[in-house]
Motif scaffolding. Structure first.
Motif, PDB file in Angstrom:
ATOM      1  N   CYS A 129       0.839  -1.202   0.000  1.00  0.00           N
ATOM      2  CA  CYS A 129       0.000   0.000   0.000  1.00  0.00           C
ATOM      3  C   CYS A 129       0.875   1.254   0.000  1.00  0.00           C
ATOM      4  CB  CYS A 129      -0.930  -0.004   1.212  1.00  0.00           C
ATOM      5  SG  CYS A 129      -2.265  -1.212   1.136  1.00  0.00           S
ATOM      6  N   ARG A 130       1.921   1.258   0.817  1.00  0.00           N
ATOM      7  CA  ARG A 130       2.816   2.426   0.855  1.00  0.00           C
ATOM      8  C   ARG A 130       3.534   2.606  -0.482  1.00  0.00           C
ATOM      9  NH1 ARG A 130       3.232   0.616   6.355  1.00  0.00           N
ATOM     10  NH2 ARG A 130       4.912  -0.833   5.821  1.00  0.00           N
ATOM     11  N   ASP A 131       3.979   1.507  -1.090  1.00  0.00           N
ATOM     12  CA  ASP A 131       4.599   1.592  -2.418  1.00  0.00           C
ATOM     13  C   ASP A 131       3.603   2.118  -3.456  1.00  0.00           C
ATOM     14  OD1 ASP A 131       6.908   0.542  -1.336  1.00  0.00           O
ATOM     15  OD2 ASP A 131       6.532  -1.509  -2.039  1.00  0.00           O
ATOM     16  N   SER A 132       2.348   1.751  -3.288  1.00  0.00           N
ATOM     17  CA  SER A 132       1.313   2.174  -4.232  1.00  0.00           C
ATOM     18  C   SER A 132       1.073   3.678  -4.168  1.00  0.00           C
ATOM     19  CB  SER A 132       0.006   1.424  -3.954  1.00  0.00           C
ATOM     20  OG  SER A 132       0.162   0.040  -4.164  1.00  0.00           O
ATOM     21  N   VAL A 133       1.228   4.258  -2.984  1.00  0.00           N
ATOM     22  CA  VAL A 133       1.082   5.712  -2.857  1.00  0.00           C
ATOM     23  C   VAL A 133       2.109   6.416  -3.738  1.00  0.00           C
ATOM     24  CG1 VAL A 133       1.322   7.675  -1.290  1.00  0.00           C
ATOM     25  CG2 VAL A 133       0.060   5.643  -0.561  1.00  0.00           C
ATOM     26  N   GLU A 134       3.348   5.937  -3.718  1.00  0.00           N
ATOM     27  CA  GLU A 134       4.399   6.574  -4.515  1.00  0.00           C
ATOM     28  C   GLU A 134       4.146   6.388  -6.011  1.00  0.00           C
ATOM     29  OE1 GLU A 134       6.597   8.576  -3.069  1.00  0.00           O
ATOM     30  OE2 GLU A 134       5.402   8.065  -1.305  1.00  0.00           O
ATOM     31  N   ALA A 135       3.715   5.202  -6.414  1.00  0.00           N
ATOM     32  CA  ALA A 135       3.395   4.961  -7.822  1.00  0.00           C
ATOM     33  C   ALA A 135       2.218   5.822  -8.264  1.00  0.00           C
ATOM     34  CB  ALA A 135       3.085   3.485  -8.049  1.00  0.00           C
ATOM     35  N   ALA A 136       1.222   5.946  -7.395  1.00  0.00           N
ATOM     36  CA  ALA A 136       0.042   6.754  -7.724  1.00  0.00           C
ATOM     37  C   ALA A 136       0.425   8.211  -7.981  1.00  0.00           C
ATOM     38  CB  ALA A 136      -0.987   6.661  -6.605  1.00  0.00           C
ATOM     39  N   LYS A 137       1.371   8.719  -7.227  1.00  0.00           N
ATOM     40  CA  LYS A 137       1.816  10.106  -7.420  1.00  0.00           C
ATOM     41  C   LYS A 137       2.430  10.300  -8.800  1.00  0.00           C
ATOM     42  CE  LYS A 137       2.821  11.035  -2.519  1.00  0.00           C
ATOM     43  NZ  LYS A 137       3.905  11.277  -1.534  1.00  0.00           N
ATOM     44  N   ARG A 138       3.154   9.291  -9.285  1.00  0.00           N
ATOM     45  CA  ARG A 138       3.840   9.425 -10.580  1.00  0.00           C
ATOM     46  C   ARG A 138       2.861   9.481 -11.740  1.00  0.00           C
ATOM     47  NH1 ARG A 138       6.940   4.972  -8.198  1.00  0.00           N
ATOM     48  NH2 ARG A 138       8.642   5.940  -6.997  1.00  0.00           N
ATOM     49  N   VAL A 139       1.705   8.823 -11.600  1.00  0.00           N
ATOM     50  CA  VAL A 139       0.750   8.764 -12.711  1.00  0.00           C
ATOM     51  C   VAL A 139      -0.552   9.493 -12.400  1.00  0.00           C
ATOM     52  CG1 VAL A 139       1.716   6.605 -13.582  1.00  0.00           C
ATOM     53  CG2 VAL A 139      -0.171   6.539 -11.924  1.00  0.00           C
ATOM     54  N   ASN A 140      -0.602  10.155 -11.256  1.00  0.00           N
ATOM     55  CA  ASN A 140      -1.807  10.867 -10.815  1.00  0.00           C
ATOM     56  C   ASN A 140      -3.015   9.931 -10.737  1.00  0.00           C
ATOM     57  OD1 ASN A 140      -3.174  13.157  -9.873  1.00  0.00           O
ATOM     58  ND2 ASN A 140      -3.899  13.691 -11.915  1.00  0.00           N
ATOM     59  N   ALA A 141      -2.786   8.739 -10.193  1.00  0.00           N
ATOM     60  CA  ALA A 141      -3.869   7.764 -10.015  1.00  0.00           C
ATOM     61  C   ALA A 141      -4.670   8.095  -8.763  1.00  0.00           C
ATOM     62  CB  ALA A 141      -3.304   6.353  -9.915  1.00  0.00           C
ATOM     63  N   LYS A 142      -5.923   7.683  -8.750  1.00  0.00           N
ATOM     64  CA  LYS A 142      -6.813   7.901  -7.611  1.00  0.00           C
ATOM     65  C   LYS A 142      -7.351   6.598  -7.040  1.00  0.00           C
ATOM     66  CE  LYS A 142      -6.469  12.354  -8.129  1.00  0.00           C
ATOM     67  NZ  LYS A 142      -5.605  13.132  -7.187  1.00  0.00           N
ATOM     68  N   TRP A 143      -7.336   5.513  -7.850  1.00  0.00           N
ATOM     69  CA  TRP A 143      -7.960   4.256  -7.439  1.00  0.00           C
ATOM     70  C   TRP A 143      -6.971   3.097  -7.607  1.00  0.00           C
ATOM     71  CZ3 TRP A 143     -10.075   7.529 -11.166  1.00  0.00           C
ATOM     72  CH2 TRP A 143     -11.158   8.310 -10.748  1.00  0.00           C
ATOM     73  N   MET A 144      -6.993   2.154  -6.673  1.00  0.00           N
ATOM     74  CA  MET A 144      -6.159   0.967  -6.719  1.00  0.00           C
ATOM     75  C   MET A 144      -6.984  -0.262  -6.387  1.00  0.00           C
ATOM     76  SD  MET A 144      -4.414   3.771  -5.899  1.00  0.00           S
ATOM     77  CE  MET A 144      -4.694   3.837  -4.158  1.00  0.00           C
ATOM     78  N   THR A 145      -6.844  -1.315  -7.177  1.00  0.00           N
ATOM     79  CA  THR A 145      -7.616  -2.543  -6.970  1.00  0.00           C
ATOM     80  C   THR A 145      -7.013  -3.391  -5.859  1.00  0.00           C
ATOM     81  OG1 THR A 145      -8.149  -2.579  -9.331  1.00  0.00           O
ATOM     82  CG2 THR A 145      -8.516  -4.611  -8.087  1.00  0.00           C
ATOM     83  N   VAL A 146      -7.879  -3.896  -4.971  1.00  0.00           N
ATOM     84  CA  VAL A 146      -7.462  -4.805  -3.901  1.00  0.00           C
ATOM     85  C   VAL A 146      -8.335  -6.058  -3.945  1.00  0.00           C
ATOM     86  CG1 VAL A 146      -7.340  -5.138  -1.401  1.00  0.00           C
ATOM     87  CG2 VAL A 146      -6.562  -2.987  -2.396  1.00  0.00           C
ATOM     88  N   VAL A 147      -7.697  -7.222  -3.867  1.00  0.00           N
ATOM     89  CA  VAL A 147      -8.394  -8.507  -3.821  1.00  0.00           C
ATOM     90  C   VAL A 147      -7.963  -9.228  -2.545  1.00  0.00           C
ATOM     91  CG1 VAL A 147      -8.766 -10.717  -4.974  1.00  0.00           C
ATOM     92  CG2 VAL A 147      -8.460  -8.627  -6.339  1.00  0.00           C
ATOM     93  N   PRO A 148      -8.883  -9.510  -1.612  1.00  0.00           N
ATOM     94  CA  PRO A 148      -8.484 -10.109  -0.332  1.00  0.00           C
ATOM     95  C   PRO A 148      -7.897 -11.508  -0.444  1.00  0.00           C
ATOM     96  CG  PRO A 148     -10.625  -9.071  -0.135  1.00  0.00           C
ATOM     97  CD  PRO A 148     -10.290  -9.103  -1.596  1.00  0.00           C
TER      98      PRO A 148
END
Length: 305
Positions: A129-148
């Protein structure tokens, strides 16, 4: 002529128009040069138009924009290099597109283990999740898929549900300060999956109680698991933040299966949905002609402006 090439030469066209009919001539050329923008915000993925645009990420994005698409989704974004993530983000910004979902995937199969409540798997999830925050900043993403992950036959369902709720709460704590949203996706790939129905996902979102934990409603999967699509979406609408597309059977573009996508899209539009509808499916036919037919299929079912 492609839209971006036409705009680049627009000033020359305007000069020419002064000799042969004025502004109306230039405007007519614009109309012919640019494919109309889709009413709904459909998001293709890389590889969907490789026969028309080639293998380059930038070229594929430019082709999508030329065809009237306003967004991209890229499930494997976290597995791309930082350089490629930055390139995607810069190109999206230049083309005035939006970034759809990517998958929060730690590469250690943690998705099969969040139901267990084991700390080792929780730690991997939270790091991702923390890594995803950094990736989201690079592409201006707002949504991330999670599968339990998978259902555990050796553990009561209620305990597994509690474990998933706790994991989602911890993930939401990471995403919420950044205005990012996990979207949990119920799937139909195998009956062994823990998260399979929209009402189950809705309940977990309510229990988490965060704007950073919502539903990804994949129409293909929900047609297979529960059907009655419009009524199902209506019941869960307050927690749906993202939609994905695929016809059934076959998981190809609209018009290749049993789903009346024209009616479904009309309902979604009338609900005032301004989010992204990800095109998470394959192409029904191969080659460039198959890609052209795919685009035409979306023209046929898009909401008329």
């Amino acid at each position: 002529m492609e839209r971006r090439k036409f705009i680049k030469n627009l000033s020359a066209t305007a000069t020419l128009s002064s000799f042969i009919g004025g502004a109306s001539f230039a405007e007519s050329l614009v109309a012919k040069a640019a494919e109309p923008t889709f009413t709904l915000d459909f998001a293709p993925h890389f590889g969907m138009f490789k026969n028309s645009a080639g293998d380059g990420l930038v070229e594929q994005l430019e082709f999508m924009a030329d065809q009237g698409f306003r967004s991209l989704e890229d499930n494997g974004l976290l597995q791309r290099s930082v350089a490629d993530q930055s390139k995607i983000g810069e190109t999206i910004a230049r083309l005035e597109m939006r970034m759809g979902v990517f998958v929060v995937d730690g590469g250690q199969n943690w998705q099969t283990s969040l139901t267990t409540g084991k700390q080792e798997f929780m730690d991997v999830f939270l790091k991702t999740c923390r890594d995803s925050v950094e990736a989201a900043k690079r592409v201006n993403a707002k949504w991330m898929t999670v599968v339990p992950g998978f259902y555990d036959r050796n553990m009561p369902l209620g305990i597994q549900t509690g474990n998933v709720i706790e994991a989602m709460k911890r993930g939401a704590e990471i995403f919420e300060p950044h205005g990012l949203t996990m979207v949990m996706e119920p799937l139909s790939d195998t009956p062994e999956l823990f998260l399979r129905h929209s009402d189950q996902t809705h309940m977990i979102c309510k229990a988490v109680g965060s704007p950073s934990c919502k539903i990804l409603y994949d129409i293909y999967h929900m047609q297979r698991n529960e059907g009655n699509l419009i009524a199902s979406m209506e019941r869960c609408w307050d927690e749906i933040a993202y939609i994905q597309i695929g016809d059934n059977p076959g998981r190809k573009e609209p018009g290749t299966g049993e789903i009346n996508y024209a009616n479904v899209f009309k309902w979604i539009h009338e609900k005032g949905f301004e989010g992204i509808c990800g095109m998470e499916h394959g192409n029904a036919e191969p080659g460039k002609s198959g890609e052209e037919k795919l685009i035409e299929a979306y023209r046929n079912v898009d909401v008329k402006a």
